[in-house]
Structure formats: C-alpha cells, structure tokens
Motif scaffolding. Structure first.
Motif, PDB file in Angstrom:
ATOM      1  N   VAL A  90       0.829  -1.206   0.000  1.00 32.92           N
ATOM      2  CA  VAL A  90       0.000   0.000   0.000  1.00 32.92           C
ATOM      3  C   VAL A  90       0.873   1.270   0.000  1.00 32.92           C
ATOM      4  O   VAL A  90       0.645   2.179  -0.806  1.00 32.92           O
ATOM      5  CB  VAL A  90      -0.994  -0.033   1.187  1.00 32.92           C
ATOM      6  CG1 VAL A  90      -1.712   1.292   1.330  1.00 32.92           C
ATOM      7  CG2 VAL A  90      -1.989  -1.171   0.993  1.00 32.92           C
ATOM      8  N   ALA A 129     -10.005  -6.163   0.766  1.00 32.89           N
ATOM      9  CA  ALA A 129     -10.826  -5.381   1.699  1.00 32.89           C
ATOM     10  C   ALA A 129     -10.452  -3.902   1.625  1.00 32.89           C
ATOM     11  O   ALA A 129     -11.215  -3.042   2.073  1.00 32.89           O
ATOM     12  CB  ALA A 129     -10.646  -5.900   3.119  1.00 32.89           C
ATOM     13  N   ALA A 130      -9.284  -3.599   1.046  1.00 33.80           N
ATOM     14  CA  ALA A 130      -8.858  -2.204   0.888  1.00 33.80           C
ATOM     15  C   ALA A 130      -9.791  -1.442  -0.056  1.00 33.80           C
ATOM     16  O   ALA A 130      -9.754  -0.216  -0.121  1.00 33.80           O
ATOM     17  CB  ALA A 130      -7.432  -2.144   0.364  1.00 33.80           C
ATOM     18  N   ASN A 179      -8.018  -9.812   6.339  1.00 32.17           N
ATOM     19  CA  ASN A 179      -6.602  -9.899   6.732  1.00 32.17           C
ATOM     20  C   ASN A 179      -6.107 -11.345   6.687  1.00 32.17           C
ATOM     21  O   ASN A 179      -6.338 -12.107   7.616  1.00 32.17           O
ATOM     22  CB  ASN A 179      -6.403  -9.286   8.115  1.00 32.17           C
ATOM     23  CG  ASN A 179      -6.571  -7.779   8.093  1.00 32.17           C
ATOM     24  OD1 ASN A 179      -7.657  -7.278   7.829  1.00 32.17           O
ATOM     25  ND2 ASN A 179      -5.500  -7.048   8.340  1.00 32.17           N
ATOM     26  N   GLY A 193       2.093  -7.903   7.481  1.00 30.59           N
ATOM     27  CA  GLY A 193       0.887  -8.061   8.282  1.00 30.59           C
ATOM     28  C   GLY A 193       1.220  -8.176   9.756  1.00 30.59           C
ATOM     29  O   GLY A 193       2.296  -8.664  10.136  1.00 30.59           O
ATOM     30  N   VAL A 194       0.292  -7.722  10.586  1.00 30.68           N
ATOM     31  CA  VAL A 194       0.544  -7.670  12.023  1.00 30.68           C
ATOM     32  C   VAL A 194       0.842  -9.060  12.589  1.00 30.68           C
ATOM     33  O   VAL A 194       1.671  -9.194  13.499  1.00 30.68           O
ATOM     34  CB  VAL A 194      -0.645  -6.986  12.753  1.00 30.68           C
ATOM     35  CG1 VAL A 194      -1.933  -7.786  12.626  1.00 30.68           C
ATOM     36  CG2 VAL A 194      -0.318  -6.764  14.205  1.00 30.68           C
ATOM     37  N   THR A 209       4.797  -4.580  19.317  1.00 29.27           N
ATOM     38  CA  THR A 209       4.499  -3.142  19.231  1.00 29.27           C
ATOM     39  C   THR A 209       3.046  -2.958  18.826  1.00 29.27           C
ATOM     40  O   THR A 209       2.619  -3.500  17.813  1.00 29.27           O
ATOM     41  CB  THR A 209       5.395  -2.462  18.180  1.00 29.27           C
ATOM     42  OG1 THR A 209       5.305  -3.226  16.983  1.00 29.27           O
ATOM     43  CG2 THR A 209       6.846  -2.400  18.616  1.00 29.27           C
ATOM     44  N   ILE A 210       2.328  -2.210  19.629  1.00 29.82           N
ATOM     45  CA  ILE A 210       0.904  -1.983  19.344  1.00 29.82           C
ATOM     46  C   ILE A 210       0.715  -0.523  18.963  1.00 29.82           C
ATOM     47  O   ILE A 210       1.094   0.382  19.722  1.00 29.82           O
ATOM     48  CB  ILE A 210       0.046  -2.346  20.574  1.00 29.82           C
ATOM     49  CG1 ILE A 210       0.191  -3.852  20.833  1.00 29.82           C
ATOM     50  CG2 ILE A 210      -1.408  -1.940  20.368  1.00 29.82           C
ATOM     51  CD1 ILE A 210      -0.584  -4.368  22.015  1.00 29.82           C
ATOM     52  N   PHE A 211       0.155  -0.298  17.771  1.00 28.84           N
ATOM     53  CA  PHE A 211      -0.096   1.076  17.331  1.00 28.84           C
ATOM     54  C   PHE A 211      -1.441   1.532  17.896  1.00 28.84           C
ATOM     55  O   PHE A 211      -2.464   0.913  17.618  1.00 28.84           O
ATOM     56  CB  PHE A 211      -0.103   1.166  15.803  1.00 28.84           C
ATOM     57  CG  PHE A 211       1.206   0.747  15.173  1.00 28.84           C
ATOM     58  CD1 PHE A 211       2.418   1.185  15.692  1.00 28.84           C
ATOM     59  CD2 PHE A 211       1.238  -0.090  14.062  1.00 28.84           C
ATOM     60  CE1 PHE A 211       3.630   0.814  15.119  1.00 28.84           C
ATOM     61  CE2 PHE A 211       2.446  -0.473  13.482  1.00 28.84           C
ATOM     62  CZ  PHE A 211       3.647  -0.026  14.021  1.00 28.84           C
ATOM     63  N   GLN A 216      -8.379  -1.573  18.091  1.00 29.95           N
ATOM     64  CA  GLN A 216      -8.823  -1.760  16.703  1.00 29.95           C
ATOM     65  C   GLN A 216      -8.967  -3.256  16.423  1.00 29.95           C
ATOM     66  O   GLN A 216      -8.251  -4.072  16.997  1.00 29.95           O
ATOM     67  CB  GLN A 216      -7.861  -1.083  15.705  1.00 29.95           C
ATOM     68  CG  GLN A 216      -6.456  -1.620  15.616  1.00 29.95           C
ATOM     69  CD  GLN A 216      -5.476  -0.971  16.575  1.00 29.95           C
ATOM     70  OE1 GLN A 216      -5.790  -0.742  17.738  1.00 29.95           O
ATOM     71  NE2 GLN A 216      -4.257  -0.707  16.123  1.00 29.95           N
ATOM     72  N   ARG A 218      -9.725  -6.631  13.636  1.00 32.10           N
ATOM     73  CA  ARG A 218      -9.566  -7.148  12.268  1.00 32.10           C
ATOM     74  C   ARG A 218     -10.170  -8.537  12.165  1.00 32.10           C
ATOM     75  O   ARG A 218     -10.331  -9.238  13.164  1.00 32.10           O
ATOM     76  CB  ARG A 218      -8.076  -7.237  11.896  1.00 32.10           C
ATOM     77  CG  ARG A 218      -7.352  -5.895  11.782  1.00 32.10           C
ATOM     78  CD  ARG A 218      -7.882  -5.075  10.617  1.00 32.10           C
ATOM     79  NE  ARG A 218      -7.138  -3.832  10.418  1.00 32.10           N
ATOM     80  CZ  ARG A 218      -7.423  -2.671  11.004  1.00 32.10           C
ATOM     81  NH1 ARG A 218      -8.432  -2.581  11.867  1.00 32.10           N
ATOM     82  NH2 ARG A 218      -6.716  -1.598  10.735  1.00 32.10           N
ATOM     83  N   ILE A 258      -6.401  -6.085  18.350  1.00 34.21           N
ATOM     84  CA  ILE A 258      -4.946  -6.224  18.266  1.00 34.21           C
ATOM     85  C   ILE A 258      -4.378  -6.585  19.647  1.00 34.21           C
ATOM     86  O   ILE A 258      -3.416  -7.340  19.759  1.00 34.21           O
ATOM     87  CB  ILE A 258      -4.319  -4.930  17.681  1.00 34.21           C
ATOM     88  CG1 ILE A 258      -4.861  -4.691  16.258  1.00 34.21           C
ATOM     89  CG2 ILE A 258      -2.797  -4.982  17.678  1.00 34.21           C
ATOM     90  CD1 ILE A 258      -4.750  -5.868  15.294  1.00 34.21           C
ATOM     91  N   ARG A 281      -1.213   4.394  13.840  1.00 33.18           N
ATOM     92  CA  ARG A 281      -0.717   4.504  12.472  1.00 33.18           C
ATOM     93  C   ARG A 281      -1.679   5.390  11.694  1.00 33.18           C
ATOM     94  O   ARG A 281      -2.892   5.213  11.795  1.00 33.18           O
ATOM     95  CB  ARG A 281      -0.687   3.102  11.850  1.00 33.18           C
ATOM     96  CG  ARG A 281       0.369   2.895  10.859  1.00 33.18           C
ATOM     97  CD  ARG A 281       0.580   1.436  10.552  1.00 33.18           C
ATOM     98  NE  ARG A 281      -0.628   0.767  10.075  1.00 33.18           N
ATOM     99  CZ  ARG A 281      -0.631  -0.492   9.666  1.00 33.18           C
ATOM    100  NH1 ARG A 281       0.475  -1.207   9.681  1.00 33.18           N
ATOM    101  NH2 ARG A 281      -1.738  -1.059   9.240  1.00 33.18           N
ATOM    102  N   ASP A 284      -5.166   4.402   9.875  1.00 39.30           N
ATOM    103  CA  ASP A 284      -5.567   3.068  10.340  1.00 39.30           C
ATOM    104  C   ASP A 284      -7.085   2.995  10.482  1.00 39.30           C
ATOM    105  O   ASP A 284      -7.702   3.867  11.084  1.00 39.30           O
ATOM    106  CB  ASP A 284      -4.927   2.820  11.713  1.00 39.30           C
ATOM    107  CG  ASP A 284      -4.425   1.398  11.877  1.00 39.30           C
ATOM    108  OD1 ASP A 284      -4.452   0.647  10.885  1.00 39.30           O
ATOM    109  OD2 ASP A 284      -4.007   1.050  12.986  1.00 39.30           O
TER     110      ASP A 284
END
Ligand code: UD1
Length: 322
Positions: A90, A129-130, A179, A193-194, A209-211, A216, A218, A258, A281, A284
C-alpha cells in the motif's frame, strides 16, 4: 471435469497466497502455469512444487501482453485463470500511483478480457478489503464499496475498479480478502501483516508493538481457508461446481482486537515482555470485519480457528529459523 484435465494459469505464483494456491492445485492433479516477475514474490515460496512435473514457471511481468496466448502454447487446454499478481504494498502504491494503476488495474482488465475472449471457463481475481475505504460500517457487506467510495490508497482504488469491471462483465469473480495470514507471509518489512510481525518479534523475545490502544479489530483469515475460497470461486469445489460470478467477501466474520492478538501470540511464543504502545498509524481503520454471508451461501466455510492458524504459523516460523 476431472482435475487431471484442468489447466490453470496462476499469476503471482511466487507470492504468499499465489504459492499456496499453486501448490494446492497441483496436489489436486491440475496442471499449473505459474507467472511471477519476482518483484515481491520469492523463488523460495515455490520450493515445495517448483520441480513438480505438471508445473511450468514463467518469470514474467503481468503487464507484458499476450499472457493467455503464451500459456496456451504450453497448455492448449488452459481453462482457469487465477490472477493474484499485483503491486502489493500500500505505501508503495501511494508513492507510485501510475505504476500501481498499470499493474493492478490495466493489466488485470487486459488479462480478464483475454480470458473471456479465449472462452476460458473461469477467472478469479484477487480483490481486497482495501476496496472499502474508511467509512464502511461493520460487518462490511460487498455493496459497501461503490463509485463514491474513497479508497485510502491507489492500491485500494485500482483493486476496486478492476473488481467493478469484472463484476459488470458477468464473467469472473473478485474475492475481497480481509486480513490473510499464514506461512510464507513476509515478516521482514515494516508493512508486513501484524500477525507475521508479532510472531517474529514474539519468537525473538522482543516486545510486541501496538499502534494506538490496541482496541482496533480485524478479521483474520487463514491462507488455507482463502485457498479453498479460490477453488470454490473457480468451480473446482462446492455444491454446484460452477464458477462464480461477481464480488465476494472472504473472511471469517470473527473480529479480534490487536490487544487480544498480542496476548495470544505472547502466550504461544512464550514471550513475557510487556507490549510497547506506539502512536496510532496514520489512516488506520478502527474496525474491519467481513460479512461473508454471500460467499457462505455459495459454499464457503472457513474452518481454521485463529488459535490453530497461529500454531501452524508458529511451527513454520520456527522451522525457518532452523
Ligand atoms: C490491511 C492490509 C492493507 C489494506 C488494509 C485495508 C496487510 C498487511 N495490510 O491493512 O494492505 O490496505 O488491510 O483493509 O494485510 N499493528 C500493530 N502493530 C504492528 C503492526 C500492525 O498494532 O506491529 C496494527 C495496525 O495498526 C492495524 C492492525 O494491526 O490496526 C492490522 O495491521 P495490518 O496487518 O498492517 O493490516 P491492516 O492495517 O488491516
């Protein structure tokens, strides 16, 4: 039709999903002509099937014209096209909108037209899905993306326009995957991907690391279930064995935050470090979960739970580390 009579073109066969699909088609007895320019795909993803007698590989850009004709010279009974080759990043698409449109839209439309003109049986396109942009309400239905939808990236825009063209033609299907995760998904890029990123960090004993606040959500769908979705869409499995037409969401309908994911991965990898919270992010989406009832009505039934899917991925990631 018996699988040994079926010949498939798989573009993006060295990529994450494409390599699993090619492997599964070969295991069913189909012949596979795989195409990849190796820009983001890797030969190592094809290691399990590269030497299969029914597999032919072309290192080739999907924008080069004449792909269906070329595949038919190798295999005149070519019947099914699975089109997964794409600009997949992306952020890259934001920096290179023209190239993204050329690959993800123009080349897709040309390949679809060539498949239709050649009278092939099925065409399955990797939608995303984007395509839904930021504002869709959850669970997201296929109709949530329309001409006025503002996608957040040229990647999402190109996928939307290609899906719309395919749907309008009445021939072929676009699968809007949510996802997707599983073995062979890259964990080495900051845009991976996460799940792969968390797994990699978990295994290395680094904090996850959590943004943002991690609230959020998924819809994580295992690559093995996605591959079954591709077979179903192409009419290779399913109640009617007729190729589908139109646009279908591919997800599980389960939403996972997440934070929950971080807990699962920490437990599975035995990582006892506290997660690190970083700023959100930009752009997001807060919540994303598929309403996949349309695909379910056609026979799609994802069966791998997130826990089991993560365990499979963990085994694979451990094996990579040797
Ligand atoms: C996914 C797609 C993206 C697509 C979008 C639209 C992937 C890799 N990306 O983005 O191409 O445009 O759907 O539906 O499939 N996160 C963390 N820590 C990390 C990494 C991620 O907290 O180390 C968070 C992100 O902020 C995000 C969530 O995890 O909220 C999922 O991130 P990611 O796996 O990148 O996927 P999407 O953002 O859903």
């Amino acid at each position: 039709m018996e699988d040994s009579r079926i010949a498939c073109l798989v573009t993006g066969c060295a990529g994450f999903i494409g390599s699993h699909l090619a492997e599964r088609l070969l295991a069913r007895g189909c012949s596979v002509i795989g195409v990849d320019n190796l820009a983001t795909g890797h030969r190592r993803n094809m290691a399990a099937f590269a030497e299969h007698p029914d597999f032919t590989f072309f290192e080739r850009d999907v924008c080069a014209p004449g792909l269906v004709a070329k595949a038919r010279t190798v295999c005149p009974r070519l019947s099914h096209v699975f089109h997964l080759a794409a600009v997949v990043s992306v952020p890259y698409s934001v920096d290179h909108p023209r190239h993204t449109m050329a690959v993800n839209l123009d080349a897709s439309v040309s390949l679809h037209e060539a498949a239709r003109e050649a009278g092939l049986r099925a065409f399955v396109f990797a939608g995303s899905a984007a395509e839904y942009g930021e504002t869709a309400t959850v669970p997201i239905v296929e109709g949530a993306a329309g001409p006025d939808t503002v996608q957040q990236s040229p990647y999402g825009r190109a996928k939307f326009l290609a899906s719309a063209r395919i749907a309008a033609s009445g021939f072929g299907v676009s699968l809007r995957c949510f996802n997707v995760y599983g073995p062979r998904q890259s964990a080495s890029s900051p845009y991976s991907g996460v799940i792969s990123l968390f797994m990699e960090r978990g295994l290395c004993g680094r904090p996850l690391t959590i943004f943002g606040d991690g609230g959020q959500t998924r819809d994580f769908v295992a690559v093995s279930d996605v591959v079954e979705g591709y077979l179903l869409a192409a009419g290779l499995t399913g109640p009617t064995e007729t190729p589908l037409a139109g646009i279908f969401n591919v997800g599980t309908g389960h939403s996972t935050s997440i934070l929950e994911l971080a807990r699962l991965v920490a437990k599975l990898t035995g990582n006892d470090r506290e997660p690190e919270f970083l700023s959100s992010r930009q752009g997001d989406i807060r919540h994303s979960v598929a309403d996949f009832s349309k695909f379910a009505a056609a026979g799609f039934s994802p069966n791998l739970s997130l826990e089991k899917g993560l365990a499979i991925l963990l085994d694979w990631q451990r094996l990579q580390k040797g």
